[in-house]
Design a protein around this motif. Structure first.
Motif, PDB file in Angstrom:
ATOM      1  N   LEU A 172      35.593  35.336  45.294  1.00 39.90           N
ATOM      2  CA  LEU A 172      35.506  33.985  44.634  1.00 39.90           C
ATOM      3  C   LEU A 172      36.785  33.836  44.019  1.00 39.90           C
ATOM      4  CD1 LEU A 172      31.805  34.115  43.598  1.00 39.90           C
ATOM      5  CD2 LEU A 172      32.945  32.525  44.902  1.00 39.90           C
ATOM      6  N   ALA A 173      37.373  34.891  43.332  1.00 40.68           N
ATOM      7  CA  ALA A 173      38.647  34.541  42.633  1.00 40.68           C
ATOM      8  C   ALA A 173      39.724  34.057  43.473  1.00 40.68           C
ATOM      9  CB  ALA A 173      39.172  35.988  41.933  1.00 40.68           C
ATOM     10  N   GLU A 174      39.758  34.397  44.951  1.00 44.87           N
ATOM     11  CA  GLU A 174      40.822  34.091  46.005  1.00 44.87           C
ATOM     12  C   GLU A 174      40.566  32.338  45.996  1.00 44.87           C
ATOM     13  OE1 GLU A 174      40.872  35.353  50.127  1.00 44.87           O
ATOM     14  OE2 GLU A 174      41.003  37.149  48.906  1.00 44.87           O
ATOM     15  N   VAL A 175      39.450  31.927  45.942  1.00 45.40           N
ATOM     16  CA  VAL A 175      39.148  30.455  46.058  1.00 45.40           C
ATOM     17  C   VAL A 175      39.891  29.674  44.873  1.00 45.40           C
ATOM     18  CG1 VAL A 175      37.523  28.546  46.333  1.00 45.40           C
ATOM     19  CG2 VAL A 175      37.225  30.873  47.254  1.00 45.40           C
ATOM     20  N   PHE A 176      39.555  30.290  43.644  1.00 42.76           N
ATOM     21  CA  PHE A 176      40.173  29.650  42.531  1.00 42.76           C
ATOM     22  C   PHE A 176      41.500  29.641  42.374  1.00 42.76           C
ATOM     23  CE2 PHE A 176      35.751  30.270  41.201  1.00 42.76           C
ATOM     24  CZ  PHE A 176      35.410  28.834  40.793  1.00 42.76           C
ATOM     25  N   MET A 254      28.864  40.016  40.113  1.00 46.19           N
ATOM     26  CA  MET A 254      30.352  39.836  40.280  1.00 46.19           C
ATOM     27  C   MET A 254      30.889  41.370  40.798  1.00 46.19           C
ATOM     28  SD  MET A 254      32.122  37.357  37.811  1.00 46.19           S
ATOM     29  CE  MET A 254      32.962  38.748  36.519  1.00 46.19           C
ATOM     30  N   ASP A 255      30.513  42.417  40.260  1.00 48.24           N
ATOM     31  CA  ASP A 255      31.291  43.710  40.341  1.00 48.24           C
ATOM     32  C   ASP A 255      30.815  44.507  41.769  1.00 48.24           C
ATOM     33  OD1 ASP A 255      33.113  43.352  38.372  1.00 48.24           O
ATOM     34  OD2 ASP A 255      31.550  43.942  36.832  1.00 48.24           O
ATOM     35  N   ARG A 256      29.669  43.808  42.135  1.00 46.95           N
ATOM     36  CA  ARG A 256      29.254  44.502  43.552  1.00 46.95           C
ATOM     37  C   ARG A 256      29.893  44.120  44.720  1.00 46.95           C
ATOM     38  NH1 ARG A 256      23.176  44.262  43.051  1.00 46.95           N
ATOM     39  NH2 ARG A 256      22.532  44.634  40.932  1.00 46.95           N
ATOM     40  N   TYR A 257      29.806  44.990  45.886  1.00 45.91           N
ATOM     41  CA  TYR A 257      30.156  44.764  47.155  1.00 45.91           C
ATOM     42  C   TYR A 257      29.369  44.038  47.835  1.00 45.91           C
ATOM     43  CZ  TYR A 257      34.476  47.020  45.463  1.00 45.91           C
ATOM     44  OH  TYR A 257      35.516  47.246  44.652  1.00 45.91           O
ATOM     45  N   PRO A 258      29.871  43.336  49.045  1.00 48.52           N
ATOM     46  CA  PRO A 258      28.787  42.730  49.742  1.00 48.52           C
ATOM     47  C   PRO A 258      27.664  43.603  50.294  1.00 48.52           C
ATOM     48  CG  PRO A 258      31.124  41.862  50.398  1.00 48.52           C
ATOM     49  CD  PRO A 258      31.135  43.112  49.281  1.00 48.52           C
ATOM     50  N   HIS A 259      28.099  44.764  50.747  1.00 53.12           N
ATOM     51  CA  HIS A 259      26.966  45.442  51.671  1.00 53.12           C
ATOM     52  C   HIS A 259      25.907  46.016  50.367  1.00 53.12           C
ATOM     53  CE1 HIS A 259      28.148  49.763  49.817  1.00 53.12           C
ATOM     54  NE2 HIS A 259      29.433  48.852  49.705  1.00 53.12           N
ATOM     55  N   GLU A 260      26.062  45.887  49.209  1.00 51.21           N
ATOM     56  CA  GLU A 260      25.102  46.055  48.128  1.00 51.21           C
ATOM     57  C   GLU A 260      24.182  45.021  47.829  1.00 51.21           C
ATOM     58  OE1 GLU A 260      27.389  49.002  45.089  1.00 51.21           O
ATOM     59  OE2 GLU A 260      28.169  47.238  45.164  1.00 51.21           O
ATOM     60  N   ARG A 268      23.897  33.454  49.305  1.00 52.96           N
ATOM     61  CA  ARG A 268      24.083  32.711  47.924  1.00 52.96           C
ATOM     62  C   ARG A 268      25.614  32.848  47.693  1.00 52.96           C
ATOM     63  NH1 ARG A 268      18.994  31.841  44.939  1.00 52.96           N
ATOM     64  NH2 ARG A 268      17.788  31.831  46.538  1.00 52.96           N
ATOM     65  N   VAL A 269      26.121  33.950  47.652  1.00 53.56           N
ATOM     66  CA  VAL A 269      27.528  34.107  47.336  1.00 53.56           C
ATOM     67  C   VAL A 269      28.508  33.296  48.223  1.00 53.56           C
ATOM     68  CG1 VAL A 269      29.499  35.845  47.455  1.00 53.56           C
ATOM     69  CG2 VAL A 269      27.220  36.431  46.577  1.00 53.56           C
ATOM     70  N   MET A 270      28.125  33.133  49.319  1.00 55.81           N
ATOM     71  CA  MET A 270      28.880  32.211  50.268  1.00 55.81           C
ATOM     72  C   MET A 270      28.883  30.839  49.825  1.00 55.81           C
ATOM     73  SD  MET A 270      29.847  33.015  53.596  1.00 55.81           S
ATOM     74  CE  MET A 270      28.677  32.036  54.889  1.00 55.81           C
ATOM     75  N   ILE A 271      27.575  30.451  49.382  1.00 51.39           N
ATOM     76  CA  ILE A 271      27.281  29.061  48.885  1.00 51.39           C
ATOM     77  C   ILE A 271      28.077  28.885  47.562  1.00 51.39           C
ATOM     78  CG2 ILE A 271      25.710  27.340  48.319  1.00 51.39           C
ATOM     79  CD1 ILE A 271      23.618  28.534  50.136  1.00 51.39           C
ATOM     80  N   ALA A 272      28.117  29.951  46.907  1.00 53.57           N
ATOM     81  CA  ALA A 272      28.859  29.627  45.600  1.00 53.57           C
ATOM     82  C   ALA A 272      30.395  29.455  45.890  1.00 53.57           C
ATOM     83  CB  ALA A 272      28.690  30.968  44.757  1.00 53.57           C
ATOM     84  N   GLN A 273      31.012  30.323  46.818  1.00 53.29           N
ATOM     85  CA  GLN A 273      32.229  30.402  47.346  1.00 53.29           C
ATOM     86  C   GLN A 273      32.554  28.819  47.970  1.00 53.29           C
ATOM     87  OE1 GLN A 273      33.105  33.118  50.532  1.00 53.29           O
ATOM     88  NE2 GLN A 273      35.125  33.743  49.631  1.00 53.29           N
TER      89      GLN A 273
END
Ligand SMILES: Nc1ncnc2c1ncn2[C@@H]1O[C@H](COP(=O)(O)OP(=O)(O)OP(=O)(O)O)[C@@H](O)[C@H]1O
Ligand SMILES: Nc1ncnc2c1ncn2[C@@H]1O[C@H](COP(=O)(O)OP(=O)(O)O)[C@@H](O)[C@H]1O
Ligand code: SF4
Ligand code: SF4
Ligand SMILES: [Mg+2]
Ligand SMILES: [Mg+2]
Ligand SMILES: [Zn+2]
Ligand SMILES: [Zn+2]
Lengths: 443, 444
Positions: A172-176, A254-260, A268-273
């Motif tokens: 997400l940081a990348e987008v910002f 926020m500190d997790r990785y996608p596979h977790e 939801r993460v994709m939508i947030a992004q």
């Protein structure tokens, strides 16, 4: 070209223009057997603030259409064979600060005025008077400022779209950093302050252009404090974006990785992004196909809620008609690379006018169907290799007449807001011998 | 088509027979950790499931992803060995009743034990003797969702469909080819497809090939695991019609696994609703759809889009699916149930889950000392955190039912003791003819 927050002349009080217009889009693919006409003359508008559904069977060209908006179709083997995708970037309405007023037609957003005609309406803006870009023509660099910022996309498989090696925070940081670096610097109160090499470094970091060596420099004491401030500013935005999708405990996620994460969480993460930068247009390509009905229902509700809160326009792609009905204002039905029918969502169900739409609806198992008596559409989707001018549904259509094999029907209005590409509704004048009607069933 | 070459089998479809009886079936997968791969727990993918399938009947199995549908299907197909209980095949009604009465005895006598063992040898899939096992393998076939993965990409259609016939020595040479053509014709394919590879077919056609292969030995039961989930509606309609037609002709029984409720409503005579490894509700299709008794069934129905529906509203089911390694106490659905009562199984983990979901609070938790799943001391970083948890547990932020079930809430400096009323696992109870549900509420 600046697309965001330009200080151009005040927007003219014109009729609302669609946020995007696909005009006669043609995308072909080179294959061993010949040229595949995957998308072959598709046109539709996406009105400001509406959710348009795009439905049709596998391979009918939905994803290729969607990907064309951001030029994500690989070329080669793809060929841009014609057409344009006009896009009108918007900004928050100054009169109402985004709450909706008469100036912005209650949408809370206003398009920028056309630079060429300053709102009078000219050829570049297709007569709308609004700043209009052709997504298929603009330079790659301009497209990059639009991608993820003014137009965002979410995909069917969130697992593939997220980078497995990056934590959710970094994704997400990348987008910002990419689209909101000025805002981040301002929030971290280091915008005006630093000149010299230190300032440059921080700014490069904020714009995601720092290199490995520079990152190392930034982690050393004199710069570290500033870098941390920048990070904190980004973190705040990431948490807010995640919280909006109702992910529980976003600071932990926020500190997790996608596979977790579960499929629903990843989506939801994709939508947030996608919604992080408050885009004008969200393209959702089968976002719930891989999910459970219960998760799907929650994601749909979320998209619908965020759409109404942000007044984002949405292109919602699905092969599931019953699902599209739940989220869309209007629906475009695609068949074999062309648009068969476009209508308000309710009309698609109450008054399906194209034989293909009727076939699709009849094939869905419903309580009214006796077991073993589902009305399957006979035959299979035609090969899209070098098609002849004819109705693409001929050969499977129960109402087909000779004219259907000789001419290609174009989408034309049957009534307000309802367009159908079928000779039943628009019989050609000079084909009296073989005009199809719903009364004459041939198969 | 008749079952060519097979005369030894008893006539099928007699009223007196159940094709399949699943009894108290459990399948646990070990969770291993560390360098020594020590078993630290079990994922209870299927946990105490029972149901019957009658000849010519379609039983639909529905539930959310990960609830154990595929695992159950694999156990029924004999592809996976159950941890508990068993799958019984080819029982007559009288034998089944005998089996049930034997199984219900907790302390069996020696003669009862040997009777049960005899039954197991003849009918229990994982204990069967040679003849019974061969008969079972012929009579129970599987069609998977991913036809691509289950069809060997390097084999021709003729070999794929003909393989079971060859393995069971049913046919060879030109006779085999003719049998394959006959099978292909039944699923709407033809001689021209014999010498093609799977990748040369569409998804719908590949699913037809899988079905032809499953039918080769003229089975009595076919397990269909999401057979149309990867297909478009128009193709799905063709396959569903085909499956129905074949069932009529051959009096097949189906175990139809799907997460698509409109499909299962269309196809199934009976429905089994699973939730986290257990049966939440089971009954005739119309009853399940018109008068569901379990709140989970209701929630599932409410979240499924339906073209027939007049309302456009979907009701979303909140909360996450619980971890099958640590299933909730009492009723497994109590963590998400909108109408949960104080006796639904509130436990220490509900407090922990609640702490996890609330920003910042979980970090203050230092440890949990459990006396039982219902009784534990939670220790916190400081006294303020302990006090704030205790205050919250008394407040409206916690469901009324959970607060009522909380029998003791004691704060001792940095520690908080929570003790809930212990309850047993909620069992299935009869709700009507052939209709059972596992819920403490009776909403008839
Ligand atoms: N071989 C295995 N080892 C460990 N855990 C497993 C294994 N197979 C399945 N599980 C676990 O068992 C549970 C049930 O899985 P199963 O595949 O039966 O679900 P399902 O109901 O078929 O779901 P879906 O609808 O997604 O297909 C899941 O938690 C899964 O992770
Ligand atoms: N990268 C590609 N190379 C070749 N053909 C492609 C490519 N992407 C899509 N196609 C073809 O374009 C057509 C439309 O595909 P797509 O838009 O993905 O369909 P869908 O409607 O299912 O999203 C299909 O015939 C597909 O095979
Ligand atoms: S009637 Fe003719 S034009 Fe209309 S869908 Fe059928 S084949 Fe196409
Ligand atoms: S027993 Fe019934 S009421 Fe209680 S949690 Fe379970 S489903 Fe809900
Ligand atoms: Mg697609
Ligand atoms: Mg499964
Ligand atoms: Zn306004
Ligand atoms: Zn202009």
């Amino acid at each position: 070209m600046t697309l965001v927050g330009s200080d151009g002349p005040a927007p003219p009080a014109l009729a609302p223009a669609p946020v995007a217009s696909v005009v006669d889009l043609r995308v072909h693919f080179r294959s061993k057997a010949g040229i595949v006409h995957a998308v072959d003359g598709v046109s539709f508008d996406i009105a400001d603030g509406e959710t348009l559904g795009l439905v049709g069977e596998t391979g009918c060209g939905k994803s290729v259409t969607a990907r064309s908006f951001l030029r994500l179709v690989p070329m080669p083997p793809g060929i841009q064979a014609g057409g344009s995708i006009l896009f009108r970037p918007h900004r928050t309405c100054e009169t109402c600060s985004g709450n909706g007023c008469a100036v912005c037609h209650e949408s809370g957003r206003v398009p920028d005025a056309c630079a060429t005609c300053e709102g009078a309406g000219c050829e570049t803006c297709a007569g709308s008077g609004y700043l209009t870009v052709d997504l298929l023509e603009i330079p790659e660099q301009d497209l990059r400022t639009i991608r993820g910022n003014r137009i965002a996309m979410i995909f069917q498989d969130p697992g593939k779209a997220l980078n497995p090696a990056l934590s959710i925070r970094d994704q997400l940081a990348e987008v910002f950093y990419q689209h909101r670096s000025a805002e981040l610097l301002a929030a971290a109160a280091i915008d005006g302050e630093a000149g010299g090499p230190a300032g440059t470094l921080i700014r490069r970091k904020a714009a995601l252009r720092s290199r490995l060596l520079e990152d190392a420099l930034l982690s050393l004491p004199p710069l570290r404090a500033r870098r941390n401030k920048l990070r904190a500013a980004a973190d705040d935005r990431i948490v807010a974006a995640l919280a909006e999708t109702q992910i529980p405990n976003p600071r932990k996620v926020m500190d997790r990785y996608p596979h977790e994460l579960s499929g629903g969480m990843r989506q939801r993460v994709m939508i947030a992004q996608a919604l992080a930068c408050d885009p004008d247009l969200l393209i959702a390509d089968e976002p719930t196909t891989a999910l459970d009905v219960t998760v799907q229902a929650r994601i749909l509700e979320l998209v619908r809620e965020l759409q109404s809160r942000h007044r984002t326009s949405v292109l919602y792609i699905s092969h599931d008609l019953s699902l599209v009905r739940r989220v869309c204002d209007r629906v475009a039905v695609m068949y074999a690379g062309r648009i068969a029918e476009v209508a308000p969502a309710e009309q698609i169900f109450s008054d399906p006018s194209h034989p293909y739409t009727r076939g699709l609806l009849a094939a869905i198992p419903a309580t009214s169907h006796e077991r073993g008596r589902l009305v399957a559409i006979s035959g299979t989707v035609p090969e899209l290799i070098n098609p002849t001018p004819a109705c693409r549904f001929a050969g499977r259509c129960p109402f087909e007449a000779p004219v259907c094999r000789a001419l290609e029907p174009e989408p034309k209005p049957t009534r307000d807001g309802h367009q159908v590409a079928c000779f039943i509704h628009h019989p050609p004048r000079d084909a009296a011998d073989g005009v199809p009607t719903f009364d004459r069933q041939v198969r | 088509m008749t079952a060519a070459g097979d005369t030894a089998r008893p006539p099928r479809g007699s009223r007196d027979e159940v094709v399949l009886a699943v009894r108290d079936l459990g399948k646990y997968f070990p969770i291993r950790e560390g360098a020594l791969q020590k078993v630290v727990g079990h994922i209870k993918a299927v946990d105490g499931v029972s149901f019957d399938i009658a000849p010519g009947q379609t039983v639909g199995l529905v539930g959310e992803s990960g609830c154990g549908k595929t695992t159950l299907g694999r156990c029924v197909a004999g592809l996976s060995e159950p941890t508990n209980g068993g799958v019984y095949f080819g029982l007559e009604t009288a034998t089944k009743e005998r089996l049930d009465s034997l199984l219900s005895v907790t302390e069996r006598t020696a003669s009862q034990e040997s009777e049960l063992e005899q039954l197991d040898n003849r009918h229990r899939v994982d204990r069967m003797n040679g003849d019974a096992w061969r008969r079972y393998r012929r009579n129970c076939q599987v069609v998977f969702q991913e036809s691509f993965a289950s069809l060997n990409p390097r084999q021709l259609v003729k070999d794929i469909v003909g393989r079971p016939l060859r393995v069971h020595r049913e046919a060879s040479g030109s006779q085999l080819t003719e049998r394959v053509v006959e099978l292909l014709a039944q699923v709407g394919l033809g001689r021209q497809h014999l010498y093609r590879f799977p990748h040369q077919f569409s998804g719908g056609q590949r699913q037809r090939i899988s079905i032809a292969r499953a039918l080769a030995l003229d089975p009595e039961l076919v397990i269909l695991d999401e057979p149309t989930s990867a297909l478009d509606v128009s193709v799905q309609a063709q396959i569903l019609n085909l499956l129905h037609e074949l069932q009529q002709e051959r009096h097949l029984a189906y175990l139809f696994i799907t997460h698509d409720l409109s499909v299962v409503r269309h196809m199934a005579d009976r429905i089994v609703v699973m939730y986290v490894g257990r049966v939440a509700e089971a009954g005739p299709t119309e009853v399940i759809f018109d008068r569901p008794q379990h709140p989970y069934t209701e929630a599932l129905l409410a979240s499924s889009p339906d073209v027939d529906a007049h309302t456009v509203d979907l009701q979303a089911l909140e909360g996450a699916i619980p971890d099958p390694a640590l299933p909730p106490q009492g009723c497994r659905f109590h963590t998400r149930c909108a109408v949960a009562t104080p006796t639904c199984g509130w436990e220490v983990d509900d407090v922990v889950r609640w702490l996890e979901d609330v920003e910042g609070t979980f970090d203050t938790l230092r440890g949990v000392t459990r006396m039982s799943p219902f009784d534990a001391w939670l220790s916190f970083e400081d006294e303020a955190a302990a006090a704030s948890l205790a205050a919250t547990l008394r407040s409206e932020a916690i469901p009324q039912a959970m607060r009522t079930a909380l029998e003791e809430l004691t704060v001792d400096a940095r520690r908080v003791r929570v003790r809930f009323t212990p309850v047993d696992e909620v069992q299935l109870t009869v709700r009507g003819s052939e209709h059972v549900a596992a819920c403490v509420l009776d909403r008839a």
